[in-house]
Design a protein around this motif. Structure first.
Motif, mmCIF file in Angstrom:
data_model
loop_
_atom_site.group_PDB
_atom_site.id
_atom_site.type_symbol
_atom_site.label_atom_id
_atom_site.label_comp_id
_atom_site.label_asym_id
_atom_site.label_seq_id
_atom_site.Cartn_x
_atom_site.Cartn_y
_atom_site.Cartn_z
ATOM 1 N N ASP A 187 62.928 3.979 77.781
ATOM 2 C CA ASP A 187 63.613 4.267 78.964
ATOM 3 C C ASP A 187 63.547 5.840 79.151
ATOM 4 N N LEU A 188 63.806 6.814 78.212
ATOM 5 C CA LEU A 188 64.227 7.965 78.164
ATOM 6 C C LEU A 188 63.792 8.990 77.129
ATOM 7 N N VAL A 189 63.351 10.214 77.647
ATOM 8 C CA VAL A 189 63.045 11.120 76.556
ATOM 9 C C VAL A 189 63.967 12.474 76.714
ATOM 10 N N PHE A 190 64.462 12.600 75.786
ATOM 11 C CA PHE A 190 65.445 14.030 75.725
ATOM 12 C C PHE A 190 65.286 15.135 74.570
ATOM 13 N N ASN A 191 65.890 16.276 74.863
ATOM 14 C CA ASN A 191 65.731 17.113 73.565
ATOM 15 C C ASN A 191 66.755 18.389 73.711
ATOM 16 N N THR A 192 66.739 19.236 72.998
ATOM 17 C CA THR A 192 67.527 20.425 72.921
ATOM 18 C C THR A 192 66.389 21.567 72.810
ATOM 19 N N PRO A 193 65.768 21.890 73.766
ATOM 20 C CA PRO A 193 64.489 22.968 73.434
ATOM 21 C C PRO A 193 65.269 24.497 73.440
ATOM 22 N N ASN A 194 64.413 25.184 72.689
ATOM 23 C CA ASN A 194 64.698 26.650 72.651
ATOM 24 C C ASN A 194 64.146 27.280 74.005
ATOM 25 N N ALA A 195 64.608 28.773 74.130
ATOM 26 C CA ALA A 195 63.926 29.437 75.315
ATOM 27 C C ALA A 195 62.598 29.536 75.325
ATOM 28 N N ASN A 196 61.831 29.413 74.167
ATOM 29 C CA ASN A 196 60.258 29.573 74.424
ATOM 30 C C ASN A 196 59.797 28.244 74.860
ATOM 31 N N SER A 197 60.235 27.128 74.277
ATOM 32 C CA SER A 197 59.615 25.782 74.675
ATOM 33 C C SER A 197 60.199 25.222 76.233
ATOM 34 N N LEU A 198 61.213 25.775 76.705
ATOM 35 C CA LEU A 198 61.929 25.207 77.983
ATOM 36 C C LEU A 198 60.864 25.258 78.975
ATOM 37 N N PRO A 199 60.314 26.205 79.292
ATOM 38 C CA PRO A 199 59.439 26.080 80.555
ATOM 39 C C PRO A 199 58.411 24.934 80.406
ATOM 40 N N GLY A 200 57.686 24.776 79.049
ATOM 41 C CA GLY A 200 56.510 23.891 78.997
ATOM 42 C C GLY A 200 57.135 22.572 79.502
ATOM 43 N N TYR A 201 58.443 22.143 78.838
ATOM 44 C CA TYR A 201 58.905 20.753 79.157
ATOM 45 C C TYR A 201 59.390 20.651 80.730
ATOM 46 N N LEU A 202 59.684 21.784 81.308
ATOM 47 C CA LEU A 202 60.026 21.653 82.655
ATOM 48 C C LEU A 202 58.925 21.471 83.356
ATOM 49 N N ARG A 203 57.612 22.039 83.102
ATOM 50 C CA ARG A 203 56.587 21.795 83.831
ATOM 51 C C ARG A 203 55.897 20.413 83.625
#
Length: 398
Positions: free
Chosen positions: A116-132
């Motif tokens: 149903d759902l994917v979640f995580n706690t990314p660091n500043a380097n990987s965050l932009p990739g997840y948002l995209r």
């Protein structure tokens, strides 16, 4: 240009996976990427074995890996099946070829209708990739801190800030062990040979010490609490655990029905804290006439020059703020510089923490992001912290 074959992770891939993760992400929370830790995290998980994809080059070498950790949340009496985006790495010579995105989106597609759902706690380097890729920020999960040795804590913070400003990592400092002091109430830190059964209303905190691995080659932190393995192996220490779990989980279900929460069970606790290799989880427990009143799980760890006791999970009976306060206070006797934890704002434990010397510094916390994979029940919006009821143990380590 090299072509890559994308396929599911196989058992024979795991040695190469560990090498790739170690090269990209260093040793992780234990300081070393071992097969034992990989099996605990990805194969022994009570929520199920981790799905994963690898990209393989023409020579049969792994070029990239992506793993999701299975998780389950309770919500309104139903089960929400989730995955956490965890281990991912790409070989340096093939970075910039889109493998991170290709493997992540490909793995989401393969999850089918069972997630149903994917979640995580990314660091500043990987965050932009997840948002995209469609993730959205939920917010920063607040972390409450309780300084035990204020001077050492303040000095350590200055060193951390100085190191961050210089772009380096500070050296670890030695940790002194405070003089044992009496703890109020039936709080026990000794389970050897059924020692917990003797805990009574007049019992104090024992002064027995055992070394805890600092990790990453750091000096040892001498923690005075027994290990979670000792706790779960001692029937006297676990006396009343099943009833405590039922009461605590039932209270969470009643108080937070509209929030996603990890359902607390004994198999989950034994896996999460008792079986975790190399993490050295410890236990503080409160007893009344030899029966568990409450229990806290946490681990000593290094955070730069500071020795931190990460309090991962607290179990108390409904409304028992006194036991929560006693356990939170007793955590300060770990031998560390400070205690760090997360307690849901408005909960009995959070209210008790204020009286035990805990405070949440402004503009701090762990950034949580999430992406629903299909419509969630009751029109739930997972992109607000008010939709989550988490323990720090749900987030740290993974």
């Amino acid at each position: 240009m090299t072509e890559f074959t994308v396929r599911e992770v196989a058992k024979d891939d795991e040695p190469q996976v560990l090498e790739l993760l170690a090269a990209a992400l260093a040793g992780g929370p234990t300081g070393e990427r071992t097969q034992e830790f990989f099996d605990w995290k990805h194969r022994d998980n009570p929520f199920g074995s981790s799905p994963g994809l690898v990209a393989v080059d023409g020579d049969g070498r792994l070029a990239a890996v992506r793993l999701f950790l299975r998780w389950e949340f309770a919500h309104q009496g139903a089960t929400v099946r989730a995955v956490r985006a965890v281990d991912t790495a790409t070989r340096p010579d093939v970075q910039g070829r889109g493998l991170f995105t290709k493997l992540t989106l490909g793995l989401l597609e393969r999850l089918g209708e069972d997630t149903d759902l994917v979640f995580n706690t990314p660091n500043a380097n990987s965050l932009p990739g997840y948002l995209r890729m469609g993730w959205q920020e939920v917010g920063k999960v607040p972390i409450a801190l309780h300084p035990i040795r204020p001077l050492a804590f303040a000095k350590g913070l200055r060193e951390l800030r100085s190191a961050e400003a210089e772009g380096g990592a500070p050296a670890a400092a030695a940790v002194a062990v405070p003089t044992p002091s009496a703890a109020r109430g039936a709080v026990s830190s000794s389970y050897a040979s059924g020692g917990s059964s003797s805990a009574s209303a007049s019992a104090g905190l024992s002064a027995g010490f055992s070394p805890a691995a600092g990790g990453h080659g750091d000096e040892e932190i001498r923690c005075r609490f027994p290990t979670a393995r000792q706790f779960f192996a001692d029937p006297a220490a676990c006396n009343g655990l099943a009833e405590l779990i039922a009461d605590a989980d039932g209270a969470d279900a009643a108080l937070w029905p509209d929030r996603l929460r990890t359902r607390t069970t004994e198999p989950y606790l034994r896996w999460r804290y008792g079986a975790a290799p190399g993490l050295d989880y410890r236990v503080v427990a409160a007893y009344r006439q030899g029966v568990l009143d409450g229990v806290a799980f946490g681990r000593p760890r290094r955070r730069g020059p500071l020795a931190e006791f990460t309090l991962s999970q607290l179990l108390i009976r409904p409304g028992d703020r006194l036991t929560a306060r006693r356990l939170l206070s007793a955590a300060g006797l770990s031998g560390c510089d400070h205690v760090a934890t997360h307690l849901t704002p408005g909960s009995d434990a959070a209210r008790a923490a204020r009286y035990a010397g805990y405070a949440v510094p402004p503009r701090t916390g762990m950034l949580l992001v999430a992406r629903p994979l299909r419509p969630l029940p009751y029109g739930m919006d997972v992109h607000t912290l008010n939709s989550w009821h988490l323990a720090l143990g749900d987030l740290e380590v993974f």
